[in-house]
Design a protein around this motif. Sequence first.
Motif, PDB file in Angstrom:
ATOM      1  N   LEU A 113      36.883  45.051  42.614  1.00 33.69           N
ATOM      2  CA  LEU A 113      38.241  44.761  42.143  1.00 33.69           C
ATOM      3  C   LEU A 113      38.291  43.764  40.990  1.00 33.69           C
ATOM      4  O   LEU A 113      39.256  43.724  40.231  1.00 33.69           O
ATOM      5  CB  LEU A 113      39.107  44.246  43.294  1.00 33.69           C
ATOM      6  CG  LEU A 113      39.365  45.228  44.452  1.00 33.69           C
ATOM      7  CD1 LEU A 113      40.247  44.584  45.502  1.00 33.69           C
ATOM      8  CD2 LEU A 113      40.009  46.513  43.947  1.00 33.69           C
ATOM      9  N   SER A 114      37.233  42.947  40.857  1.00 35.63           N
ATOM     10  CA  SER A 114      37.283  41.941  39.788  1.00 35.63           C
ATOM     11  C   SER A 114      37.060  42.580  38.417  1.00 35.63           C
ATOM     12  O   SER A 114      37.309  41.953  37.398  1.00 35.63           O
ATOM     13  CB  SER A 114      36.244  40.849  40.022  1.00 35.63           C
ATOM     14  OG  SER A 114      34.952  41.379  39.911  1.00 35.63           O
ATOM     15  N   GLN A 115      36.588  43.832  38.400  1.00 30.01           N
ATOM     16  CA  GLN A 115      36.463  44.515  37.112  1.00 30.01           C
ATOM     17  C   GLN A 115      37.767  45.252  36.853  1.00 30.01           C
ATOM     18  O   GLN A 115      37.942  46.367  37.350  1.00 30.01           O
ATOM     19  CB  GLN A 115      35.310  45.511  37.154  1.00 30.01           C
ATOM     20  CG  GLN A 115      33.957  44.856  37.339  1.00 30.01           C
ATOM     21  CD  GLN A 115      32.832  45.836  37.090  1.00 30.01           C
ATOM     22  OE1 GLN A 115      33.057  47.036  36.979  1.00 30.01           O
ATOM     23  NE2 GLN A 115      31.620  45.330  36.992  1.00 30.01           N
ATOM     24  N   GLN A 116      38.646  44.637  36.102  1.00 28.38           N
ATOM     25  CA  GLN A 116      39.920  45.307  35.877  1.00 28.38           C
ATOM     26  C   GLN A 116      40.408  45.026  34.465  1.00 28.38           C
ATOM     27  O   GLN A 116      40.144  43.964  33.913  1.00 28.38           O
ATOM     28  CB  GLN A 116      40.958  44.876  36.920  1.00 28.38           C
ATOM     29  CG  GLN A 116      40.984  43.388  37.275  1.00 28.38           C
ATOM     30  CD  GLN A 116      41.962  42.578  36.455  1.00 28.38           C
ATOM     31  OE1 GLN A 116      42.959  43.105  35.992  1.00 28.38           O
ATOM     32  NE2 GLN A 116      41.676  41.301  36.270  1.00 28.38           N
ATOM     33  N   ILE A 117      41.086  46.032  33.900  1.00 27.95           N
ATOM     34  CA  ILE A 117      41.664  45.826  32.573  1.00 27.95           C
ATOM     35  C   ILE A 117      43.125  46.271  32.582  1.00 27.95           C
ATOM     36  O   ILE A 117      43.540  47.069  33.419  1.00 27.95           O
ATOM     37  CB  ILE A 117      40.928  46.582  31.450  1.00 27.95           C
ATOM     38  CG1 ILE A 117      41.005  48.081  31.685  1.00 27.95           C
ATOM     39  CG2 ILE A 117      39.520  46.100  31.289  1.00 27.95           C
ATOM     40  CD1 ILE A 117      41.604  48.811  30.527  1.00 27.95           C
ATOM     41  N   ASN A 118      43.866  45.732  31.626  1.00 29.99           N
ATOM     42  CA  ASN A 118      45.308  45.941  31.599  1.00 29.99           C
ATOM     43  C   ASN A 118      45.773  46.180  30.173  1.00 29.99           C
ATOM     44  O   ASN A 118      45.454  45.402  29.282  1.00 29.99           O
ATOM     45  CB  ASN A 118      46.001  44.693  32.146  1.00 29.99           C
ATOM     46  CG  ASN A 118      45.471  44.309  33.513  1.00 29.99           C
ATOM     47  OD1 ASN A 118      45.877  44.857  34.527  1.00 29.99           O
ATOM     48  ND2 ASN A 118      44.513  43.387  33.560  1.00 29.99           N
ATOM     49  N   SER A 166      46.925  49.462  34.397  1.00 32.67           N
ATOM     50  CA  SER A 166      46.024  48.478  34.997  1.00 32.67           C
ATOM     51  C   SER A 166      44.988  49.230  35.837  1.00 32.67           C
ATOM     52  O   SER A 166      45.335  49.884  36.806  1.00 32.67           O
ATOM     53  CB  SER A 166      46.852  47.528  35.862  1.00 32.67           C
ATOM     54  OG  SER A 166      46.036  46.638  36.559  1.00 32.67           O
ATOM     55  N   VAL A 167      43.715  49.157  35.435  1.00 35.60           N
ATOM     56  CA  VAL A 167      42.656  49.990  36.030  1.00 35.60           C
ATOM     57  C   VAL A 167      41.568  49.142  36.669  1.00 35.60           C
ATOM     58  O   VAL A 167      41.146  48.149  36.079  1.00 35.60           O
ATOM     59  CB  VAL A 167      41.955  50.832  34.943  1.00 35.60           C
ATOM     60  CG1 VAL A 167      41.085  51.906  35.588  1.00 35.60           C
ATOM     61  CG2 VAL A 167      42.928  51.435  33.995  1.00 35.60           C
ATOM     62  N   ARG A 168      41.098  49.545  37.849  1.00 36.85           N
ATOM     63  CA  ARG A 168      39.947  48.899  38.464  1.00 36.85           C
ATOM     64  C   ARG A 168      39.212  49.894  39.341  1.00 36.85           C
ATOM     65  O   ARG A 168      39.837  50.793  39.923  1.00 36.85           O
ATOM     66  CB  ARG A 168      40.364  47.690  39.328  1.00 36.85           C
ATOM     67  CG  ARG A 168      40.967  48.043  40.694  1.00 36.85           C
ATOM     68  CD  ARG A 168      42.455  48.310  40.665  1.00 36.85           C
ATOM     69  NE  ARG A 168      43.203  47.097  40.421  1.00 36.85           N
ATOM     70  CZ  ARG A 168      44.150  46.982  39.524  1.00 36.85           C
ATOM     71  NH1 ARG A 168      44.556  48.045  38.841  1.00 36.85           N
ATOM     72  NH2 ARG A 168      44.743  45.847  39.306  1.00 36.85           N
ATOM     73  N   PRO A 169      37.851  49.772  39.412  1.00 35.81           N
ATOM     74  CA  PRO A 169      37.101  50.609  40.350  1.00 35.81           C
ATOM     75  C   PRO A 169      37.326  50.119  41.783  1.00 35.81           C
ATOM     76  O   PRO A 169      37.468  48.911  42.006  1.00 35.81           O
ATOM     77  CB  PRO A 169      35.646  50.416  39.925  1.00 35.81           C
ATOM     78  CG  PRO A 169      35.605  49.131  39.181  1.00 35.81           C
ATOM     79  CD  PRO A 169      36.973  48.890  38.618  1.00 35.81           C
ATOM     80  N   TYR A 219      38.478  55.079  40.416  1.00 34.06           N
ATOM     81  CA  TYR A 219      39.197  54.013  39.701  1.00 34.06           C
ATOM     82  C   TYR A 219      40.693  54.156  39.988  1.00 34.06           C
ATOM     83  O   TYR A 219      41.229  55.260  39.937  1.00 34.06           O
ATOM     84  CB  TYR A 219      38.949  54.125  38.193  1.00 34.06           C
ATOM     85  CG  TYR A 219      37.540  53.749  37.782  1.00 34.06           C
ATOM     86  CD1 TYR A 219      36.457  54.552  38.132  1.00 34.06           C
ATOM     87  CD2 TYR A 219      37.302  52.586  37.055  1.00 34.06           C
ATOM     88  CE1 TYR A 219      35.165  54.201  37.767  1.00 34.06           C
ATOM     89  CE2 TYR A 219      36.004  52.233  36.682  1.00 34.06           C
ATOM     90  CZ  TYR A 219      34.940  53.043  37.046  1.00 34.06           C
ATOM     91  OH  TYR A 219      33.675  52.685  36.678  1.00 34.06           O
ATOM     92  N   HIS A 220      41.329  53.020  40.268  1.00 35.56           N
ATOM     93  CA  HIS A 220      42.743  53.064  40.603  1.00 35.56           C
ATOM     94  C   HIS A 220      43.591  52.479  39.480  1.00 35.56           C
ATOM     95  O   HIS A 220      43.271  51.433  38.939  1.00 35.56           O
ATOM     96  CB  HIS A 220      43.007  52.277  41.891  1.00 35.56           C
ATOM     97  CG  HIS A 220      42.417  52.943  43.089  1.00 35.56           C
ATOM     98  ND1 HIS A 220      43.111  53.821  43.874  1.00 35.56           N
ATOM     99  CD2 HIS A 220      41.161  52.877  43.612  1.00 35.56           C
ATOM    100  CE1 HIS A 220      42.324  54.267  44.846  1.00 35.56           C
ATOM    101  NE2 HIS A 220      41.133  53.713  44.711  1.00 35.56           N
TER     102      HIS A 220
END
Lengths: 185, 577
Positions: free
Chosen positions: A134-139, A127-130, A160-161
């Motif tokens: 935070l609303s830009q995230q993919i899983n 699960s990655v987001r800048p 990116y976390h």
Amino acid sequence: MSTPLDPPKGNWWDIPVNRRESIWLGIAGAWSLAIFGWMSGFTRFGDQNPVGETYEVDPDEQWARTQDYLDDAETIEIDGREAVIPPDDSVYITGYRFAWEGLPVALEAGRQYDLHLGAYDVQHGFSVRPEDSLSQQINLQIFPDTEWIVPMTFEDPDTYHVICNEYCGSGHNGMHGKFYVREEL
Amino acid sequence: MKLLSHFDNDYDEDGFRTCSVTGLNIHQDAERYVKIYGVTAVIALVIGGIFALTVALTRWELFSLVSEQNYYRHLSMHAWNILIFWMVFMEIAILYVGGPMVLGRKLPLPKLAGLGYILMLVGALGVNWAIWTTPAGADAPLLTAYVPLEIATEFYAFAIVFLLGATIAALPFFAAIWLEKRGNPGKTLPLVAFGAFITSIIAVQAILGGLAAFGYAFVWRVGIIETINTGIYRQLYWIIGHGSQQINLLAMITVWYFLTHVVGGAVVVSEKVSRSAFVLYLFFINLGAAHHLMVDPGVSVGWRVFNTSYAFYGAAFASMIHAFAIPAGLEVGRRQRGKGGGLFGWLTSAPWKNPIFSSTIFSIILFGFVGGITGVLMGQLQLNMTWHNTFATVGHFHGTVALGTSLAFFGLVFFVVKTMFRRDFISTKLAQIIPYFYAGAMGIATLMMMYVGILYGVPRRTSSAVENIPGTDFSLSAAELLFIPLGLGAVLAIVAGALFIVVTVASLIFGRRLEPGDDGGLIPDGGMATDGGITAEDIHAADMRGTFTMCLIFMATFVLLYILNWFLLTQLWQIGA
């Protein structure tokens, strides 16, 4: 008109459908086909698809490949931590309880990398987001017996976390890693 | 059994009595088992509800009630007791209502109903035991029991026992349908019985998948096979994991047709259309198991696109058909009786003070707008990347199961209290507010779950992420504020659920006994059946413009949310080949 508790009488199949219900059937049917068409079409023209080659691989082999990759890679210090610089376009990220092998990694903005995603032990969630949005995230789901090669291009320089979002055991809540995406490395 | 005899009704010498509300001929065996399965379901709801509180107060990191080492046991208890045991025990009861009771038959093979019950009970107790005795820090099953986690072998064994029990418990229902069709060739089943029949077929498909999945994991855990394939387990597991929720969906829709009729006076506006929608479910809905595999490696694009769309959205289309047909039945039924003019007069003048009616209507509206739309959105191949395993997923299934199915089942339990246990509510006022209270609180909690998931990427299945990710400074603390309405909504919904249990149990024990012939105030104003009905000639004169308007509002919401979700997705970096 009948009730739902009694058998309908006569030739119920031939009773016409009310006009408004017919119109609704048309609208609902058209919408169903439209969203199918969009989803299907987007796999051809869209830029965000959870699609990439997959290979069956046993965890030992996955470990060997990841180690070879790490041996070939250089490192760079960012924010006081050593980050991997991938030797070429391939980036290996392998989950295990409770960390991500291959992270942190430093990537160039705007360059397409092939992320080789896998795991040594159980299933994990990638699960990655800048940090700044935070609303830009993919899983994506990660398997221990499969290597998934998903191309990605990070346009915006940011940190990116990655957090694990599939339960992988007690300690799962601390499974975290980072990408550093920079204009130049 | 002794306790249940306290609630016995008077039957004639063949064991039948006539229900003073529905007019159905009810056999004592069917009624007894509906009560037993129903009561057991409510007990599972109590256990699952207690763990709802500990789970909610852990995810609300202001409290962080349960530690990481213990949290997953609590989450597993919540999931299995509510999502599986509360639902499936109720569904067996619904099959016995939809089959033998609606058809006015005896319950065939009553011994199998008893055997099925015992196996289900042993399975349910065993699963609870296996979860609860998992040592702190060891792998807990959660709902999915994903391999290759080292989950207790007994867990898989008891899950198999439960599923076998449910299969046996369904046999008397199948026998009732078989006997009915054999005895009356050419006669059509009533719509509720037809819906229950389709439900039961989907249930069998789901259970076969479950037996395969848990059986596969079991033989691996006991060492008969050495390795287990993650992807194959997931495919098998989701046949039951998703399929069981499709049983809930069909059972709930069947209950919608039933309750809107018996307490609202709804009619069936088109047998052809409603039955066709059930047939679409039969063919396509279980393809939806693929929803859970959208961001898995190893499954092709074509396979995913075809299955996730239930083959060109055949099942979503079916749901949209019911979304029109059920309110239209209510609208036409009430208009025919002269109850309410204008666009929505039929709805505003409806029996909103009857908690059975209000919980049914809230169930329909909230399921559609909250659970249904989001289900289609997150089931799209690409959008799934932004939903998968985030809190928004949890929001989706609280929209379907906690708002939709549970509310409908609350209504059904109240209905059973009055019509089968023959007890009046201990407090009509209290019973009246429960659907409003629960729908409001759970509605807020559900919406907040979706927001924190989509807008802040808060993951599901973790004991902490918002205040604290151990080992890093990073956290999702931007979502902190939204956890206040989420947590409060969840706690209030649990209070409302507790109130539902209290009213139900207190009514059973202390409620005034309803004498034969007393309808308990349930019969809709103007009676249940309409005079004369509508013939083929005047179907077009039936007025459905209120329903049509509501469905257009629904569609506009759907389109808007669809565009919004896709907009968010296209803001992301480039992903995929």
